[in-house]
Write a protein that holds these residues in place. Structure first.
Motif, PDB file in Angstrom:
ATOM      1  N   HIS A   1      47.351  35.366  34.189  1.00  0.00           N
ATOM      2  CA  HIS A   1      47.035  34.876  35.533  1.00  0.00           C
ATOM      3  C   HIS A   1      46.491  33.449  35.429  1.00  0.00           C
ATOM      4  O   HIS A   1      45.482  33.203  34.770  1.00  0.00           O
TER       5      HIS A   1
ATOM      6  N   GLU B   1      51.389  33.470  35.174  1.00  0.00           N
ATOM      7  CA  GLU B   1      51.682  34.065  36.477  1.00  0.00           C
ATOM      8  C   GLU B   1      50.840  33.292  37.484  1.00  0.00           C
ATOM      9  O   GLU B   1      49.609  33.351  37.460  1.00  0.00           O
TER      10      GLU B   1
ATOM     11  N   ASP C   1      54.303  44.482  33.032  1.00  0.00           N
ATOM     12  CA  ASP C   1      53.007  44.047  33.571  1.00  0.00           C
ATOM     13  C   ASP C   1      51.874  44.630  32.723  1.00  0.00           C
ATOM     14  O   ASP C   1      50.823  45.003  33.242  1.00  0.00           O
TER      15      ASP C   1
HETATM   16 ZN   LIG Z   1      50.718  40.117  39.414  1.00  0.00          ZN
END
Ligand SMILES: [Zn+2]
Ligand SMILES: [Zn+2]
Length: 273
Positions: free
Chosen positions: A40, A89, A252
């Motif tokens: 992230h 991401e 993920d």
């Molecule tokens: Zn995500």
């Protein structure tokens, strides 16, 4: 090509803390040939006011050099056994459209792969996470938009704007987990049937194709207590097949045990490879 296109790393604070190297070793053992690490990305400053909560959502700006150093170390150690793609991401935030493009440009040369995702939509005072906690979903989103249908519409409208983002990348780019808005679906009233029809997704998927995006065929939803489906449901898959949009498997994984999860289901569901 056996490719896990969506994994996280030991840098993730809402993950398990598992070592990235052990996750990669699992992927190698499972026969993966390509492995994208897309932590992230940092959020624009001020998006999340509580500094403790902010830590949960992504890398801090000053962690980026360490993160990319970590990835290049992993490439050095494992590069002859698996092709590691270094990525991020990145959040799409409505009204802050240039954010993803500027971030990508500032990291030119360090990114092999990028996923752009909508985890936040606008709420009462600022951006609210749609996949973080059910109570936040209820109070900050359903409460704000007035009905579950309105929340879903707001999500899909945000996604449509996300498709317009242009990234100046030599690398691959994908839209992350389409339909994440359904993560807590069993807890709340269902939205109207139209959100489950093929026709609802035609325009959006056509635009995804036209703009040159690939999709994250994200299987993590299968393990979500209140969802239990992939984030690319049958009505969307219809258009993925029709328009021949590339859909890349994404575990993920935020832990070793999730690396490669449900790959068999991905193979069964996806006709496009
Ligand atoms: Zn995500
Ligand atoms: Zn995550």
């Amino acid at each position: 090509m056996k490719w896990d296109g969506h994994t996280h790393s030991q840098f993730c604070r809402h993950g398990s803390g598992d070592k990235t190297s052990v996750m990669i070793e699992k992927a190698i053992a499972l026969g993966f040939e390509r492995y994208s690490i897309v932590e992230h990305a940092p959020l624009p400053d001020g998006i999340i006011s509580d500094p403790e909560v902010r830590l949960d959502f992504g890398l801090m700006w000053d962690e980026l050099p360490d993160y990319f150093q970590h990835l290049s170390d992993l490439k050095r150690v494992y590069g002859n056994r698996i092709k590691i793609l270094s990525g991020l991401e990145i959040d799409f935030l409505e009204g802050l459209e240039p954010f993803a493009a500027e971030l990508v440009s500032s990291l030119a040369g360090q990114l092999d792969d990028v996923i752009v995702s909508t985890h936040f939509i606008k709420g009462k005072d600022g951006f609210k996470p749609l996949d973080y906690r059910p109570d936040i979903f209820e109070s900050e989103l359903i409460g704000y938009y007035g009905s579950i249908d309105n929340v879903h519409m707001a999500y899909w409208e945000t996604v449509e704007r996300m498709i317009d983002v242009t990234l100046n990348l030599p690398a691959t780019k994908r839209i992350g987990h389409l339909g994440l808005i359904n993560k807590f679906s069993a807890l709340f009233q269902s939205p109207s049937e139209k959100f489950n029809t093929i026709s609802f997704y035609e325009k959006l998927l056509k635009k995804i194709k036209t703009k040159g995006w690939a999709l994250d065929f994200n299987v993590a939803g299968l393990k979500q207590k209140w969802y239990q489906d992939v984030y690319l449901t049958a009505p969307m898959q219809f258009w993925v097949n029709k328009y021949k949009i590339q859909a890349i498997y994404g575990s993920d994984a935020h832990s070793v045990d999730a690396v490669g999860q449900f790959y068999d289901i991905f193979l069964k569901l996806s006709n496009v490879q």
